[in-house]
Enzyme design. Structure first.
Site, short mmCIF file in Angstrom:
data_model
loop_
_atom_site.label_atom_id
_atom_site.label_comp_id
_atom_site.label_asym_id
_atom_site.label_seq_id
_atom_site.Cartn_x
_atom_site.Cartn_y
_atom_site.Cartn_z
N SER A 48 -0.59 -5.14 -29.96
CA SER A 48 -1.82 -4.87 -30.72
C SER A 48 -2.04 -3.39 -30.99
O SER A 48 -3.18 -2.92 -31.01
CB SER A 48 -3.03 -5.50 -30.03
OG SER A 48 -2.87 -6.90 -29.94
N TRP B 212 8.48 -7.56 -37.95
CA TRP B 212 7.84 -8.51 -38.87
C TRP B 212 7.82 -9.93 -38.32
O TRP B 212 7.13 -10.79 -38.86
CB TRP B 212 8.55 -8.48 -40.23
CG TRP B 212 8.19 -7.32 -41.10
CD1 TRP B 212 7.30 -6.31 -40.81
CD2 TRP B 212 8.71 -7.03 -42.41
NE1 TRP B 212 7.24 -5.43 -41.86
CE2 TRP B 212 8.08 -5.83 -42.85
CE3 TRP B 212 9.64 -7.65 -43.25
CZ2 TRP B 212 8.36 -5.27 -44.10
CZ3 TRP B 212 9.91 -7.09 -44.50
CH2 TRP B 212 9.27 -5.91 -44.91
N LYS B 213 8.60 -10.19 -37.29
CA LYS B 213 8.71 -11.56 -36.74
C LYS B 213 9.07 -12.54 -37.87
O LYS B 213 9.76 -12.15 -38.80
CB LYS B 213 7.42 -11.94 -35.99
CG LYS B 213 7.02 -10.87 -34.98
CD LYS B 213 5.92 -11.27 -34.04
CE LYS B 213 5.63 -10.10 -33.12
NZ LYS B 213 4.64 -10.43 -32.09
N GLY C 73 3.75 -5.14 -34.36
CA GLY C 73 3.88 -6.47 -34.95
C GLY C 73 2.96 -6.63 -36.15
O GLY C 73 3.27 -6.18 -37.26
N GLY D 176 -0.24 -9.62 -30.12
CA GLY D 176 -0.88 -10.49 -31.10
C GLY D 176 -2.25 -11.00 -30.67
O GLY D 176 -2.79 -11.91 -31.29
N GLU E 116 8.72 -13.14 -26.93
CA GLU E 116 8.73 -14.43 -27.63
C GLU E 116 10.10 -15.10 -27.51
O GLU E 116 10.20 -16.32 -27.45
CB GLU E 116 8.31 -14.23 -29.10
CG GLU E 116 6.82 -13.94 -29.20
CD GLU E 116 6.40 -13.08 -30.37
OE1 GLU E 116 7.18 -12.91 -31.33
OE2 GLU E 116 5.27 -12.53 -30.32
N GLU F 202 6.00 -3.91 -23.66
CA GLU F 202 5.04 -4.75 -24.39
C GLU F 202 4.37 -5.71 -23.41
O GLU F 202 4.94 -6.76 -23.08
CB GLU F 202 5.76 -5.56 -25.47
CG GLU F 202 6.41 -4.69 -26.53
CD GLU F 202 6.57 -5.46 -27.84
OE1 GLU F 202 6.07 -4.98 -28.85
OE2 GLU F 202 7.16 -6.55 -27.83
#
Ligand code: PGA
Length: 253
Positions: A214, A10-11, A235, A174, A98, A168
């Site tokens: 994605s 969920w970030k 994500g 994203g 990230e 990833e």
């Protein structure tokens, strides 16, 4: 047979009430619709985790998105692996791009965090991946190998068996750009071969390697059909219950 997993990341999204609502919808849909033995995980912001673990009703597992390498101490604002375990959290994402990019996490720090997670019986979802520049440079396989060696291969074999790996590609996270099933399969096969060289063929064959970047309900069936792709780290599409559950169902085919 290796474990198949779909994990949502969920970030830093969904406030507390909204998060509980989405999670409850996912639990209900999975209870009605899920077939197969795939493990489902939601990795939520820290403040959600305790409540989500209580709501999970053994239908799915709860994971964090980070932890500190130390057990406790003067680390203002941080959360330890032991704290996560104490609220029934089962997984933790480590080494996400990230975190590497915005929080300057190095391979050696990620290794320390992985050790801490394993010490407290949390299962790490360990992320690796290359940027577009690195992919275009042509030697990105060496970079992926280095991420594995420096971040993971210091583990002994029994520790390593607890780890889930997520490939990833940073350029696909994203962005709406997805690695093609062939591109993803090529890297997953390389990762499995690299594991085999380090820990042996049997360990490699039993390692779960997820694809992330994605991934959505439309492209998941073709990605999950690849022989070395054992599920996904999702994500954006994990923020909507229907989309996420459809991805889980795609893994059963
Ligand atoms: P995305 O994110 O599915 O939104 O690309 C994946 C991830 O960063 O784990």
């Amino acid at each position: 047979m290796r474990k198949k997993i779909v994990a949502g990341n969920w970030k830093m999204n969904l406030d507390y009430e909204t998060g509980l609502g989405v999670f409850s919808e996912i639990v209900n849909m999975l209870r009605d619709e899920k077939q197969g033995g795939q493990q489902v995980v939601i990795c939520a912001p820290f403040i959600h985790l305790h409540s989500l673990a209580k709501l999970s009703a053994e239908v799915l597992a709860v994971g964090a998105q980070n932890c500190h390498a130390a057990d406790s101490g003067a680390f203002t604002g941080e959360i330890s692996a032991g704290m996560l375990k104490s609220i029934a959290c089962e997984y933790v994402i480590l080494g996400h791009s990230e975190r590497r990019q915005y929080f300057q996490e190095s391979d050696s720090l990620i290794f320390e965090k992985t050790k801490a997670a394993l010490k407290h019986n949390l299962k790490p979802i360990f992320c690796i991946g290359e940027t577009l520049e690195e992919r275009n440079s042509g030697n990105f396989f060496q970079l992926l190998e280095k991420q594995l060696k420096d971040g993971l291969f210091g583990l002994d074999v029994n520790e390593f068996k607890q780890v889930v790996i997520a490939y990833e590609p940073v350029w696909a996270i994203g962005t709406g750009l997805t690695a093609s099933p062939q591109q993803a399969q090529e890297v997953h096969a390389f990762i499995r071969q690299t594991i085999a060289t380090q820990y042996g063929t049997e360990v490699a064959e039993n390692s779960t390697i997820l694809y992330g970047g994605s991934c959505n309900a439309q492209n998941a069936p073709e990605l999950f059909a690849q022989s070395d792709i054992d599920g996904g780290l999702i994500g954006g599409a994990s923020l909507k219950s229907r989309d996420f559950v459809n991805i889980v169902k795609a893994l059963n085919h």
